[in-house]
Scaffold this motif. Structure first.
Motif, short mmCIF file in Angstrom:
data_model
loop_
_atom_site.label_atom_id
_atom_site.label_comp_id
_atom_site.label_asym_id
_atom_site.label_seq_id
_atom_site.Cartn_x
_atom_site.Cartn_y
_atom_site.Cartn_z
N ALA A 111 0.66 -1.06 -0.09
CA ALA A 111 0.10 -0.12 0.08
C ALA A 111 0.77 1.14 -0.01
N HIS A 112 2.13 1.22 0.46
CA HIS A 112 2.91 2.31 0.85
C HIS A 112 4.14 2.47 -0.01
N ARG A 113 4.27 1.46 -0.85
CA ARG A 113 5.50 1.47 -1.78
C ARG A 113 5.74 2.44 -2.57
N ALA A 114 4.81 2.81 -3.37
CA ALA A 114 4.78 4.12 -4.33
C ALA A 114 5.01 5.46 -3.39
N GLY A 115 4.51 5.76 -2.29
CA GLY A 115 5.04 6.70 -1.64
C GLY A 115 6.44 6.73 -1.02
N ILE A 116 6.65 5.57 -0.73
CA ILE A 116 8.03 5.48 -0.19
C ILE A 116 9.23 5.74 -1.32
N SER A 117 8.63 5.07 -2.46
CA SER A 117 9.41 5.28 -3.60
C SER A 117 9.80 6.74 -4.03
N ALA A 118 8.73 7.64 -3.77
CA ALA A 118 8.59 8.96 -4.45
C ALA A 118 9.46 9.80 -3.46
N SER A 119 9.29 9.36 -2.09
CA SER A 119 10.04 9.97 -0.91
C SER A 119 11.50 9.76 -1.35
N ARG A 120 11.91 8.53 -1.52
CA ARG A 120 13.52 8.31 -1.67
C ARG A 120 13.92 9.14 -3.04
N ARG A 121 13.11 9.30 -3.93
CA ARG A 121 13.73 10.07 -5.10
C ARG A 121 13.69 11.34 -4.86
N ALA A 122 12.71 12.08 -4.15
CA ALA A 122 12.82 13.49 -3.60
C ALA A 122 13.97 13.62 -2.60
N TRP A 123 14.30 12.71 -1.78
CA TRP A 123 15.40 12.84 -1.01
C TRP A 123 16.71 12.81 -1.82
N ASP A 124 16.73 11.88 -2.52
CA ASP A 124 17.94 11.67 -3.28
C ASP A 124 18.20 12.68 -4.35
N ALA A 125 17.19 13.37 -4.83
CA ALA A 125 17.56 14.87 -5.36
C ALA A 125 18.09 15.80 -4.78
N ARG A 126 17.34 15.81 -3.34
CA ARG A 126 17.98 16.95 -2.63
C ARG A 126 19.39 16.56 -2.17
N ALA A 127 19.98 15.33 -2.03
CA ALA A 127 21.17 14.92 -1.64
C ALA A 127 22.24 14.98 -2.85
#
Length: 134
Positions: A111-127
């Motif tokens: 249920a939450h994998r898409a949101g977690i994936s989006a959060s990872r992409r956003a965090w990686d982009a900031r990093a």
């Protein structure tokens, strides 16, 4: 007790021969144990069938994981009197009782994998973005 004493002492301290909650969680929380238990939740499996079912597991890791799960009372190992002899693994009642929380965890992850994936992409982009102090 000194002010520096930080250990929690209880009457039911775990002895060396017993396992702690941490030990149990480490066993059922490791990558291979969860996948093995999930495969066995559907039906008993022979070793090779289980190895095919658990993608990426080596023969050695499957053997070690099965031994650990059997030691913990989560699975049974049955020698089948066939020619050649075969071994089948199945969940014990304790192992079966674990399928309910594992299923809930798998449902949550789905249920939450898409949101977690989006959060990872956003965090990686900031990093990866250069900072103003560079």
């Amino acid at each position: 007790m000194s002010p520096a004493h930080t250990d929690v002492t209880t009457a039911d301290q775990v002895t060396a021969g017993e396992c702690s909650v941490k030990d149990v969680l480490e066993r059922i929380g490791d990558k291979w144990s969860i996948l093995i238990l999930a495969a066995l939740a559907r039906e008993p499996h022979r070793f090779r069938a289980l190895q095919r079912r658990v993608d990426g597991i080596s023969q050695r890791m499957l053997t070690l994981s099965l031994q650990r799960l059997e030691r913990d009372g989560l699975i049974d190992r049955t020698v089948l009197h066939t020619r050649p002899p075969a071994v089948e693994y199945a969940l014990t009642p304790v192992g079966e009782s674990l399928t309910v929380p594992l299923r809930a965890l798998a449902d949550w992850a789905e249920a939450h994998r898409a949101g977690i994936s989006a959060s990872r992409r956003a965090w990686d982009a900031r990093a990866d973005a250069p900072s103003m102090t560079d």
